[in-house]
Motif scaffolding. Structure first.
Motif, mmCIF file in Angstrom:
data_model
loop_
_atom_site.group_PDB
_atom_site.id
_atom_site.type_symbol
_atom_site.label_atom_id
_atom_site.label_comp_id
_atom_site.label_asym_id
_atom_site.label_seq_id
_atom_site.Cartn_x
_atom_site.Cartn_y
_atom_site.Cartn_z
ATOM 1 N N GLY A 194 0.819 -1.205 0.000
ATOM 2 C CA GLY A 194 0.000 0.000 0.000
ATOM 3 C C GLY A 194 0.854 1.257 0.000
ATOM 4 N N PRO A 195 0.535 2.233 0.863
ATOM 5 C CA PRO A 195 1.322 3.481 0.890
ATOM 6 C C PRO A 195 2.771 3.247 1.315
ATOM 7 C CG PRO A 195 -0.169 3.365 2.767
ATOM 8 C CD PRO A 195 -0.557 2.250 1.850
ATOM 9 N N TYR A 196 3.016 2.122 2.019
ATOM 10 C CA TYR A 196 4.380 1.812 2.465
ATOM 11 C C TYR A 196 5.253 1.276 1.332
ATOM 12 C CZ TYR A 196 2.586 2.637 7.108
ATOM 13 O OH TYR A 196 2.013 3.235 8.219
ATOM 14 N N ALA A 197 4.672 1.082 0.169
ATOM 15 C CA ALA A 197 5.451 0.725 -1.014
ATOM 16 C C ALA A 197 5.857 1.973 -1.798
ATOM 17 C CB ALA A 197 4.642 -0.210 -1.913
ATOM 18 N N ILE A 198 5.351 3.135 -1.372
ATOM 19 C CA ILE A 198 5.665 4.397 -2.056
ATOM 20 C C ILE A 198 6.734 5.159 -1.280
ATOM 21 C CG2 ILE A 198 4.723 6.584 -2.896
ATOM 22 C CD1 ILE A 198 1.999 5.152 -3.092
ATOM 23 N N VAL A 199 6.502 5.347 0.015
ATOM 24 C CA VAL A 199 7.509 5.935 0.919
ATOM 25 C C VAL A 199 7.510 5.106 2.202
ATOM 26 C CG1 VAL A 199 7.401 8.286 0.001
ATOM 27 C CG2 VAL A 199 5.826 7.598 1.822
ATOM 28 N N GLU A 235 15.657 -4.543 13.739
ATOM 29 C CA GLU A 235 14.703 -5.615 14.029
ATOM 30 C C GLU A 235 14.534 -6.562 12.846
ATOM 31 O OE1 GLU A 235 11.709 -7.735 16.222
ATOM 32 O OE2 GLU A 235 13.274 -6.324 16.818
ATOM 33 N N PHE A 236 14.435 -6.014 11.625
ATOM 34 C CA PHE A 236 14.084 -6.837 10.465
ATOM 35 C C PHE A 236 15.259 -7.085 9.507
ATOM 36 C CE2 PHE A 236 10.092 -4.906 11.904
ATOM 37 C CZ PHE A 236 9.326 -6.046 12.062
ATOM 38 N N LYS A 237 16.371 -6.431 9.760
ATOM 39 C CA LYS A 237 17.632 -6.701 9.054
ATOM 40 C C LYS A 237 17.472 -6.783 7.530
ATOM 41 C CE LYS A 237 19.665 -8.852 13.110
ATOM 42 N NZ LYS A 237 18.570 -8.477 14.038
ATOM 43 N N ASP A 238 17.715 -7.946 6.928
ATOM 44 C CA ASP A 238 17.722 -8.082 5.462
ATOM 45 C C ASP A 238 16.383 -7.689 4.843
ATOM 46 O OD1 ASP A 238 20.318 -8.921 5.593
ATOM 47 O OD2 ASP A 238 19.854 -11.059 5.379
ATOM 48 N N GLN A 239 15.294 -7.989 5.554
ATOM 49 C CA GLN A 239 13.971 -7.632 5.038
ATOM 50 C C GLN A 239 13.845 -6.114 4.924
ATOM 51 O OE1 GLN A 239 10.685 -9.022 7.439
ATOM 52 N NE2 GLN A 239 9.147 -8.354 5.949
ATOM 53 N N TRP A 240 14.357 -5.401 5.938
ATOM 54 C CA TRP A 240 14.301 -3.934 5.898
ATOM 55 C C TRP A 240 15.216 -3.408 4.791
ATOM 56 C CZ3 TRP A 240 17.542 0.189 6.020
ATOM 57 C CH2 TRP A 240 16.958 1.451 6.225
ATOM 58 N N VAL A 241 16.397 -3.991 4.629
ATOM 59 C CA VAL A 241 17.337 -3.535 3.604
ATOM 60 C C VAL A 241 16.717 -3.668 2.214
ATOM 61 C CG1 VAL A 241 19.542 -4.018 2.476
ATOM 62 C CG2 VAL A 241 19.393 -4.031 4.982
ATOM 63 N N THR A 242 16.063 -4.803 1.964
ATOM 64 C CA THR A 242 15.394 -5.001 0.666
ATOM 65 C C THR A 242 14.293 -3.976 0.461
ATOM 66 O OG1 THR A 242 15.852 -7.382 0.728
ATOM 67 C CG2 THR A 242 14.096 -6.637 -0.739
ATOM 68 N N TRP A 243 13.508 -3.753 1.504
ATOM 69 C CA TRP A 243 12.409 -2.775 1.429
ATOM 70 C C TRP A 243 12.946 -1.373 1.187
ATOM 71 C CZ3 TRP A 243 10.369 0.173 6.055
ATOM 72 C CH2 TRP A 243 9.249 0.931 5.720
ATOM 73 N N SER A 244 14.020 -0.997 1.899
ATOM 74 C CA SER A 244 14.570 0.346 1.755
ATOM 75 C C SER A 244 15.153 0.570 0.360
ATOM 76 C CB SER A 244 15.641 0.606 2.816
ATOM 77 O OG SER A 244 16.761 -0.223 2.613
ATOM 78 N N LYS A 245 15.656 -0.494 -0.265
ATOM 79 C CA LYS A 245 16.171 -0.363 -1.633
ATOM 80 C C LYS A 245 15.022 -0.174 -2.617
ATOM 81 C CE LYS A 245 20.459 -2.992 -1.021
ATOM 82 N NZ LYS A 245 21.200 -4.226 -1.377
ATOM 83 N N THR A 256 12.090 1.021 -1.736
ATOM 84 C CA THR A 256 11.373 2.235 -1.310
ATOM 85 C C THR A 256 12.399 3.183 -0.690
ATOM 86 O OG1 THR A 256 9.520 0.775 -0.760
ATOM 87 C CG2 THR A 256 9.334 3.049 -0.039
ATOM 88 N N PRO A 257 13.175 3.866 -1.503
ATOM 89 C CA PRO A 257 14.306 4.645 -0.978
ATOM 90 C C PRO A 257 13.939 5.965 -0.306
ATOM 91 C CG PRO A 257 14.179 4.883 -3.348
ATOM 92 C CD PRO A 257 13.137 3.863 -2.972
ATOM 93 N N TYR A 258 12.708 6.433 -0.496
ATOM 94 C CA TYR A 258 12.347 7.744 0.035
ATOM 95 C C TYR A 258 11.555 7.610 1.326
ATOM 96 C CZ TYR A 258 13.975 9.254 -4.490
ATOM 97 O OH TYR A 258 14.751 9.465 -5.592
ATOM 98 N N ARG A 259 11.834 8.510 2.273
ATOM 99 C CA ARG A 259 11.182 8.446 3.581
ATOM 100 C C ARG A 259 9.780 9.047 3.575
ATOM 101 N NH1 ARG A 259 16.627 9.711 4.791
ATOM 102 N NH2 ARG A 259 17.604 8.242 6.285
ATOM 103 N N LEU A 260 9.652 10.266 3.008
ATOM 104 C CA LEU A 260 8.385 10.991 3.125
ATOM 105 C C LEU A 260 7.777 11.399 1.788
ATOM 106 C CD1 LEU A 260 9.321 13.389 6.082
ATOM 107 C CD2 LEU A 260 7.911 11.328 6.204
ATOM 108 N N ILE A 261 8.614 11.886 0.866
ATOM 109 C CA ILE A 261 8.108 12.403 -0.410
ATOM 110 C C ILE A 261 8.873 11.738 -1.544
ATOM 111 C CG2 ILE A 261 7.703 14.462 -1.809
ATOM 112 C CD1 ILE A 261 7.839 16.098 0.766
#
Length: 258
Positions: free
Chosen positions: A152-157, A237-247, A249-254
């Motif tokens: 959802g919105p967490y796939a955008i930022v 907390e989520f380690k590799d899962q967070w790293v994949t997500w952050s790659k 979804t690289p933007y925090r807010l906008i």
């Protein structure tokens, strides 16, 4: 509603409804147990940089916002029907220099922009409540079975709930206190009371507006600090899962900005 000013009343009420959505926790803070808060703040390095008064803060903020809306609605109605007040011997209200400024209240371009932005921000917040479910609390916590939500919105930022809150903050401030608003047109931001306006009345109303703005700025700073701390905790907390997500979804807010 032949008078265009009357069309502004339902729009003002919608902004107030957006305020309730944006500033009301979907899950009571009492459900955020101390153990869950301690899991989040493991080493005293990830707690809020500015303590958030979650007990009285949001209700007080909402109360001030609703007062601002009600004052503008009252000013509009009084400017249109002063005779109704005189009929019930409330001439002092009908003749108030403050409320006489209600005739200047209008639906302006800044108001429309602020209105749309505040509603959009509240919609984003509501969507985030639905995606996070019981994990969405105003207190910073890590629950025992906490999951990393990436859809959802967490796939955008990565922090869309804050995106929505900042959008609401700015939009409602422009719509409630910008050009065309009662606050602006009555000269309540002047450094001295307008001619014919009681010092006490002016002081009280100016204080409400100043608190409303100051609280927004203070909380805005705290929320920016929260963004980095939440990333730190979720990465740990989520380690590799967070790293994949952050790659992904690289933007925090906008998107494409921050």
């Amino acid at each position: 509603m032949d008078n265009p000013m009357l069309w502004k009343i339902p729009l003002i009420l919608i902004v107030s409804a957006s305020l309730e959505i944006a500033m009301t926790a979907p899950n009571p803070n009492g459900k955020a147990q101390s153990e869950e808060r301690q899991r989040y703040d493991r080493d005293n390095k990830t707690r809020d940089a500015v303590p958030m008064p979650l007990g009285w803060g949001p209700p007080t903020f909402k109360g001030a916002g609703h007062v601002v809306s009600l004052l503008e609605i009252a000013a509009i109605l009084v400017s249109l029907c002063p005779s109704a007040l005189r009929a019930v011997h409330l001439d002092w209200i009908a003749d108030s220099p403050f409320l006489q400024q209600g005739s200047k209240v209008a639906i302006t371009s800044p108001f429309i922009f602020g209105f749309l932005l505040s509603v959009f921000g509240a919609y984003i917040r509501l969507t985030c409540y639905r995606y996070l479910g019981r994990q969405f609390t105003f207190s910073l916590t890590l629950q025992k079975d906490h999951k990393l939500i990436t859809g959802g919105p967490y796939a955008i930022v990565r922090h869309p709930s804050y995106t929505g809150l900042f959008a609401f903050y700015f939009g409602s401030l422009v719509s409630q206190m910008g050009p065309g608003s009662f606050w602006f047109e009555a000269g309540l931001w002047n450094l001295a009371p307008a001619k014919g306006v009681g010092v006490v009345a002016w002081g009280v109303m100016w204080a409400i507006g100043a608190f409303y703005v100051a609280y927004r700025l203070w909380v805005g700073y705290a929320l920016f600090e929260r963004v980095n701390r939440e990333d730190t905790v979720l990465m740990d907390e989520f380690k590799d899962q967070w790293v994949t997500w952050s790659k992904n979804t690289p933007y925090r807010l906008i998107p494409y900005v921050y």
